[in-house]
Structures are given as C-alpha cells and as structure tokens.
Design a protein around this motif. Structure first.
Motif, PDB file in Angstrom:
ATOM      1  N   SER A  51      -1.983   0.586   9.347  1.00  0.00           N
ATOM      2  CA  SER A  51      -2.411   1.003  10.676  1.00  0.00           C
ATOM      3  C   SER A  51      -1.636   0.338  11.799  1.00  0.00           C
ATOM      4  O   SER A  51      -1.687   0.805  12.933  1.00  0.00           O
ATOM      5  N   TYR A  52      -0.917  -0.757  11.501  1.00  0.00           N
ATOM      6  CA  TYR A  52      -0.222  -1.401  12.613  1.00  0.00           C
ATOM      7  C   TYR A  52       1.286  -1.554  12.419  1.00  0.00           C
ATOM      8  O   TYR A  52       2.002  -1.846  13.379  1.00  0.00           O
ATOM      9  N   VAL A  53       1.801  -1.370  11.204  1.00  0.00           N
ATOM     10  CA  VAL A  53       3.232  -1.616  10.994  1.00  0.00           C
ATOM     11  C   VAL A  53       4.034  -0.319  11.019  1.00  0.00           C
ATOM     12  O   VAL A  53       3.502   0.772  10.819  1.00  0.00           O
ATOM     13  N   LEU A  54       5.340  -0.484  11.257  1.00  0.00           N
ATOM     14  CA  LEU A  54       6.298   0.582  10.976  1.00  0.00           C
ATOM     15  C   LEU A  54       6.688   0.475   9.518  1.00  0.00           C
ATOM     16  O   LEU A  54       6.867  -0.626   8.993  1.00  0.00           O
ATOM     17  N   SER A  55       6.843   1.608   8.848  1.00  0.00           N
ATOM     18  CA  SER A  55       7.165   1.575   7.420  1.00  0.00           C
ATOM     19  C   SER A  55       8.518   0.935   7.148  1.00  0.00           C
ATOM     20  O   SER A  55       8.805   0.525   6.023  1.00  0.00           O
ATOM     21  N   THR A  56       9.351   0.816   8.188  1.00  0.00           N
ATOM     22  CA  THR A  56      10.664   0.190   8.023  1.00  0.00           C
ATOM     23  C   THR A  56      10.658  -1.284   8.407  1.00  0.00           C
ATOM     24  O   THR A  56      11.707  -1.930   8.396  1.00  0.00           O
ATOM     25  N   SER A  57       9.493  -1.825   8.739  1.00  0.00           N
ATOM     26  CA  SER A  57       9.452  -3.209   9.217  1.00  0.00           C
ATOM     27  C   SER A  57       8.174  -3.910   8.776  1.00  0.00           C
ATOM     28  O   SER A  57       7.453  -4.481   9.577  1.00  0.00           O
ATOM     29  N   THR A  58       7.895  -3.852   7.471  1.00  0.00           N
ATOM     30  CA  THR A  58       6.716  -4.538   6.939  1.00  0.00           C
ATOM     31  C   THR A  58       7.133  -5.957   6.586  1.00  0.00           C
ATOM     32  O   THR A  58       7.339  -6.300   5.427  1.00  0.00           O
ATOM     33  N   SER A  59       7.261  -6.776   7.596  1.00  0.00           N
ATOM     34  CA  SER A  59       7.901  -8.077   7.449  1.00  0.00           C
ATOM     35  C   SER A  59       6.882  -9.190   7.185  1.00  0.00           C
ATOM     36  O   SER A  59       5.757  -8.940   6.764  1.00  0.00           O
ATOM     37  N   THR A  60       7.310 -10.429   7.448  1.00  0.00           N
ATOM     38  CA  THR A  60       6.458 -11.590   7.175  1.00  0.00           C
ATOM     39  C   THR A  60       5.208 -11.609   8.038  1.00  0.00           C
ATOM     40  O   THR A  60       4.257 -12.334   7.733  1.00  0.00           O
ATOM     41  N   HIS A  61       5.195 -10.809   9.114  1.00  0.00           N
ATOM     42  CA  HIS A  61       4.049 -10.820  10.022  1.00  0.00           C
ATOM     43  C   HIS A  61       2.770 -10.288   9.380  1.00  0.00           C
ATOM     44  O   HIS A  61       1.689 -10.426   9.953  1.00  0.00           O
ATOM     45  N   VAL A  62       2.883  -9.686   8.201  1.00  0.00           N
ATOM     46  CA  VAL A  62       1.679  -9.166   7.536  1.00  0.00           C
ATOM     47  C   VAL A  62       0.610 -10.257   7.421  1.00  0.00           C
ATOM     48  O   VAL A  62      -0.569 -10.034   7.712  1.00  0.00           O
ATOM     49  N   LEU A  63       1.020 -11.447   7.019  1.00  0.00           N
ATOM     50  CA  LEU A  63       0.037 -12.522   6.837  1.00  0.00           C
ATOM     51  C   LEU A  63      -0.317 -13.226   8.141  1.00  0.00           C
ATOM     52  O   LEU A  63      -1.136 -14.140   8.147  1.00  0.00           O
ATOM     53  N   GLU A  64       0.268 -12.783   9.235  1.00  0.00           N
ATOM     54  CA  GLU A  64      -0.197 -13.230  10.542  1.00  0.00           C
ATOM     55  C   GLU A  64      -1.314 -12.332  11.050  1.00  0.00           C
ATOM     56  O   GLU A  64      -1.986 -12.666  12.028  1.00  0.00           O
ATOM     57  N   ASN A  65      -1.498 -11.190  10.377  1.00  0.00           N
ATOM     58  CA  ASN A  65      -2.486 -10.214  10.850  1.00  0.00           C
ATOM     59  C   ASN A  65      -3.519  -9.803   9.807  1.00  0.00           C
ATOM     60  O   ASN A  65      -4.518  -9.175  10.147  1.00  0.00           O
ATOM     61  N   VAL A  66      -3.278 -10.126   8.539  1.00  0.00           N
ATOM     62  CA  VAL A  66      -4.263  -9.852   7.480  1.00  0.00           C
ATOM     63  C   VAL A  66      -4.832 -11.190   7.032  1.00  0.00           C
ATOM     64  O   VAL A  66      -4.126 -12.027   6.476  1.00  0.00           O
ATOM     65  N   ARG A  67      -6.091 -11.398   7.293  1.00  0.00           N
ATOM     66  CA  ARG A  67      -6.735 -12.701   7.118  1.00  0.00           C
ATOM     67  C   ARG A  67      -7.160 -12.901   5.662  1.00  0.00           C
ATOM     68  O   ARG A  67      -8.226 -12.466   5.241  1.00  0.00           O
ATOM     69  N   VAL A  68      -6.327 -13.586   4.899  1.00  0.00           N
ATOM     70  CA  VAL A  68      -6.655 -13.899   3.512  1.00  0.00           C
ATOM     71  C   VAL A  68      -6.989 -15.390   3.427  1.00  0.00           C
ATOM     72  O   VAL A  68      -6.121 -16.232   3.673  1.00  0.00           O
ATOM     73  N   PRO A  69      -8.233 -15.741   3.097  1.00  0.00           N
ATOM     74  CA  PRO A  69      -8.596 -17.160   3.012  1.00  0.00           C
ATOM     75  C   PRO A  69      -7.933 -17.835   1.818  1.00  0.00           C
ATOM     76  O   PRO A  69      -7.561 -17.181   0.843  1.00  0.00           O
ATOM     77  N   ARG A  70      -7.795 -19.138   1.882  1.00  0.00           N
ATOM     78  CA  ARG A  70      -7.170 -19.917   0.812  1.00  0.00           C
ATOM     79  C   ARG A  70      -7.965 -19.755  -0.485  1.00  0.00           C
ATOM     80  O   ARG A  70      -9.176 -19.695  -0.492  1.00  0.00           O
ATOM     81  N   PHE A  71      -7.235 -19.658  -1.586  1.00  0.00           N
ATOM     82  CA  PHE A  71      -7.837 -19.481  -2.905  1.00  0.00           C
ATOM     83  C   PHE A  71      -8.679 -20.696  -3.286  1.00  0.00           C
ATOM     84  O   PHE A  71      -8.258 -21.841  -3.140  1.00  0.00           O
ATOM     85  N   ASP A  72      -9.876 -20.423  -3.757  1.00  0.00           N
ATOM     86  CA  ASP A  72     -10.774 -21.475  -4.238  1.00  0.00           C
ATOM     87  C   ASP A  72     -11.136 -21.132  -5.677  1.00  0.00           C
ATOM     88  O   ASP A  72     -11.893 -20.190  -5.925  1.00  0.00           O
ATOM     89  N   GLU A  73     -10.587 -21.881  -6.615  1.00  0.00           N
ATOM     90  CA  GLU A  73     -10.802 -21.561  -8.026  1.00  0.00           C
ATOM     91  C   GLU A  73     -12.270 -21.679  -8.437  1.00  0.00           C
ATOM     92  O   GLU A  73     -12.683 -21.103  -9.448  1.00  0.00           O
ATOM     93  N   LYS A  74     -13.077 -22.385  -7.624  1.00  0.00           N
ATOM     94  CA  LYS A  74     -14.501 -22.519  -7.938  1.00  0.00           C
ATOM     95  C   LYS A  74     -15.329 -21.368  -7.376  1.00  0.00           C
ATOM     96  O   LYS A  74     -16.513 -21.246  -7.683  1.00  0.00           O
ATOM     97  N   ASN A  75     -14.688 -20.533  -6.537  1.00  0.00           N
ATOM     98  CA  ASN A  75     -15.368 -19.380  -5.951  1.00  0.00           C
ATOM     99  C   ASN A  75     -15.280 -18.219  -6.940  1.00  0.00           C
ATOM    100  O   ASN A  75     -14.190 -17.773  -7.295  1.00  0.00           O
TER     101      ASN A  75
END
Length: 510
Positions: A414-438
């Motif tokens: 919804s926000y990127v150009l298909s020709t520019s799916t760069s490193t900014h993905v993880l600046e905009n998709v909030r993935v919390p740090r992995f917790d192996e106990k979760n």
C-alpha cells in the motif's frame, strides 16, 4: 513560452507539465532553479540522502507548486497529469508531500481533492511511466487525511484515441483512502488501501525492532560474478566470469582461483516467497570491518591467483575507463585511488551473517525468503536484494513469517513502489523483537520453517494452508482482531494481490 503572465490569478489550472528527472536537467539550469526548489520546500533532504534522492526528483513537482502559487486564487483548483511516484517515493517525494509552502509570512496549503492512479496502465503511446492525475485546492487552512485515491485497473495499454466513456468501460476503478504511512511524518509516502482495512493495517505500521541492509554492490558484476566449472583436488576452483551480465560487458575469462573468497550468490531472480536459492557465485575480496578491499599485500600472499584474475581488469590508474575496476563510477565516487582497486560497496559484517531474511527491491508482489548456508558457505545477496542478518535460524524464520503474512503484505504494497521495495520496509512495518519464550513468536517461526520445506518440494496446497495459520498468529502478535484480519484479506483480494499469483518476474537489470 505561453504561460498566462498577464491575466492575474484564475479559478482553475489544468495541464500536463513536463516530467524530467532532476539528474537529467542541464547543470546550469539546475543551479538557476535551486532557489525556487528550496523556496517551496521541495529540497527536504540533506547530506548523502539529498545526493541520492535528489536525482529522483521530478520537474513536475515544481510545476505543481509554481502553478498553485502563480496562477491560482485562493480557493481555486489545479488538476495536473503527474508522475505517480511523487506519492510513493521515499526521500525524493518528501518535499512534494508537504503540500504546503510559505510566502510573505503566510502558509499556503495544497489540499488534495482526488488522485487517479493510472500507473498500471500505459496511457501515453510509446512511453512506460507511472501516470496519475492530481487535483488539489489552494487554501490557507490545513487539511485532514485520509484523502480520496482511485486506482485504475484494466488492460496494460489503452489507445489514446478512445473517448473517456470508452476508457472507463475498459477499466475497473477501486476507490481507496490515502494517508501518510508514518503518522508522525505528514510528508512520508502515502499508504493507499481500502478504508475498511485501515483500522487493522494501522496496527502494523511503525518502526520495526529489526534493521535491513542492502546487498553487496560491485558496480561491475561481469567481473565479480562467476560460475564454478570444476573443483580441483587441492581446493582451487576453475571458474569463468559472467562476462555478459548487466549493462557493461567485459572479456570472457576462464581461470583457476583459490576458493577462499568465493561465495554462493543470491540474485534478485533467485528469491521468492519462502525460497532463496543461489544461481551463481561471487568473489568477495573485501574486508567487512574496514569496508574496503582486502589489502593488496595480503591478497598477493594469501590469494595470489584471485589477485591476478582481478588485476587483469584493473585498468589504468591514471586514466580509468568504463569497463575496468578503477573506472567504476561508484569506486571513483566513494573511494580513494589508494584503496584496493577491487573494493566493493554495501559490505559489512552483516553481509556474512549465517542466516538472512531477504527480499527483492523490484517485485510486483512483496515476498521474503530465508537464506541459509550452502555447502558450509554463507550466501551473499546482491544489491537488488535487501537483507536482515541473524545469528539464530528460528529468529530468521520468525521475521520471514511476519513479513510474508497478509497484514504485512497489505502494509508494504500500500505504500511502496514495486521498483523500490528497499530497506525502508522495516522502518514502516512494526515487527517486535523475537522472544523464544513467547508461544506466538515460536509458532510463526515454526510455520515459516514448514512453509520453506513445502515450497522446496513444490507443495502449493500445503503452503496455502500454512499461510492461513501464519495470518492468524501474526494478527495476534499485532493485536489485530478477527474482523480486522478478514478486512485486510478482503482488501488484498480487491486490489488483485493474491499470494498464489506472486511468482517473481525476471525483470531487474543485474
């Protein structure tokens, strides 16, 4: 030449301004225009970001602001055919998306009334560009998001001779809402999605606990990319260079080199959803700590055959030319002549991580895979791939699952150009740090492992069933309700984004 210089301000302005990249304008013209760009706030970047993003700025941006300023009276409307990238480009479009400028201590706002996105259709004969129609109103008060955004979908090409009525009969128009992907940055790229999916998708938006990097850049792939023809008993390799890849071709060479600096190479075409399989090898004569090439004195002693091979492509240090290692544009721009002539770019300790989640910079459908070691050697992504390094396999599988889930797919698409799916993905998709106990984290990691295995054996039905489980588990991690998840899944269907049709195209240039 035909601007209405003597009629004063008007109620309506319509047109199709020239689309010319900043980097393609004559230098003296750029220098004369800089004050105008700065006056309207269109140069919002500084430092290296400004250097890299400036070239992607388009002259049509300046025409919009000048048109509103010079020709519209307050409350007047402007409608321009413009490049759709101004709404989506990270960095280069930031200044345009401010949608305001100050003049004589007063702020003028460009209130978006509607955008028609025709980027999926070739509307200009003989030109492949991303077309949109932008309609705004000049006013003194600010405005609120979301704004109207219509996505036109239909045949890839429509004749310019047809009437508007005929054109509309050939297309479907999806009405969506547009708003900045980062609520704290009103000039961030626009997220465009069906309104009923916004509540759920906004729970995904935010800065991730992970950081992405670009893959290694050689500026002369035809020298560094190789094919292994034979493995010798002493460990040496008989190789040939992929001399005809990319824009710059070089001499075809077959020779023997040491194996120590040769790694499996992941190219953009080698990565798809739940899959990353190298198709070639790369010579990495680089020190990931100093971020320059391995010292020549060391190369001559430890890797003399590899050094001799690279030396054959060095070129004249005094007169570097195209097609030689010293003539590479990036080498000349970022490094000193005293740096090893085979120095590469975007290589750090992260590049040599054992496990890496990777995705393509250019793809019509965002998809990630986990890169694993091949025959005891780590895989190296090229510059057309983004990577996230990991020390633990499970954590890599966790991120792969989160990124390949439907909520993430809708957010990214919804926000990127298909020709520019760069490193900014993880600046905009909030993935919390992995917790192996979760338990939820552990579950999505396990599901990714199963998806990679099913994809490897070509079991599409198993992948589809596992992805449904991933959606449910990932939604729980993001706090997305069942109704919101269904709305997200429905929105992807409405937008024609089905994971089953997400095979990557071999369209990128090496």
């Amino acid at each position: 030449a035909f601007a209405p210089l003597f009629v004063g301000t008007v109620d309506f302005v319509a047109g199709n301004p020239p689309w010319v990249n900043w980097e393609n304008l004559p230098e003296d013209y750029r220098n004369k225009m800089k004050p105008l760009w700065k006056a309207y706030g269109l140069f919002s970047l500084s430092g290296s970001a400004g250097r890299h993003g400036g070239g992607k700025k388009d002259l049509s941006m300046l025409f919009v602001y000048c048109g509103v300023d010079r020709f519209l009276r307050n409350g007047g409307k402007l409608g321009f055919v413009i490049t759709q990238s101004v709404f989506k480009t990270q960095g280069a479009g930031d200044g345009f998306r401010r949608l305001r400028f100050a003049r004589d201590a007063r702020t003028t706002y460009l209130k978006p009334l509607a955008v028609a996105d025709l980027s999926a259709i070739q509307v200009f004969e003989g030109a492949t560009n991303r077309t949109a129609v932008f309609v705004c109103e000049k006013q003194r008060e600010s405005f609120q998001y979301p704004v109207k955004y219509a996505i036109w979908r239909g045949p890839s090409r429509i004749s310019q001779d047809v009437s508007l009525t005929e054109a509309r009969s050939l297309v479907n128009v999806l009405q969506v809402a547009a708003l900045p992907v980062d609520p704290e940055q009103p000039n961030s790229p626009w997220l465009t999605a069906p309104r009923h999916a916004l509540r759920g998708i906004l729970k995904v938006i935010g800065k991730s606990d992970y950081e992405a990097y670009a893959g290694c850049c050689t500026w002369l792939n035809s020298v560094f990319w190789v094919r292994i023809l034979e493995r010798r008993p002493n460990g040496d390799l008989l190789i040939e260079n992929l001399h005809d890849v990319g824009k710059i071709k070089v001499e075809h060479v077959q020779t023997v080199i040491e194996s120590g600096l040769v790694y499996p190479l992941l190219r953009g075409r080698d990565v798809k959803r739940w899959h990353a399989e190298p198709s070639a090898h790369i010579i990495l004569a680089q020190d990931p700590v100093t971020r320059t090439g391995i010292r020549e004195t060391v190369m001559k002693v430890k890797y003399p055959k590899t050094y001799d091979y690279l030396k054959g492509f060095e070129g004249d240090p005094k007169k570097p030319v195209r097609g030689t290692l010293r003539g590479r544009s990036g080498y000349r721009q970022y490094f000193k002549p005293t740096d090893p002539f085979y120095t590469m770019y975007n290589v750090g300790e992260y590049t040599l991580a054992e496990w890496k989640v990777v995705w393509r910079e250019q793809s019509s459908f965002f998809q990630a895979g986990l890169s694993e070691p091949s025959n005891g050697r780590v895989q190296l992504p090229d510059h057309k791939l983004m990577l996230v390094p990991f020390r633990a396999r499970n954590e890599g599988h966790y991120l792969a699952s989160m990124l390949n889930s439907h909520p993430s797919l809708l957010a990214v698409t919804s926000y990127v150009l298909s020709t520019s799916t760069s490193t900014h993905v993880l600046e905009n998709v909030r993935v919390p740090r992995f917790d192996e106990k979760n338990a939820d984290h552990a579950k999505v990691a396990e599901l990714s492992c199963l998806c990679h295995a099913a994809a490897a054996r070509g079991d599409a039905d198993a992948v589809e069933a596992l992805e449904a489980e991933i959606d449910t588990a990932a939604a729980k991690i993001w706090g997305i309700t069942d109704d919101e998840l269904r709305a997200i899944q429905d929105a992807l269907t409405e937008m024609g984004l089905n994971r089953a049709d997400a095979e990557p195209e071999d369209t990128e240039e090496d």
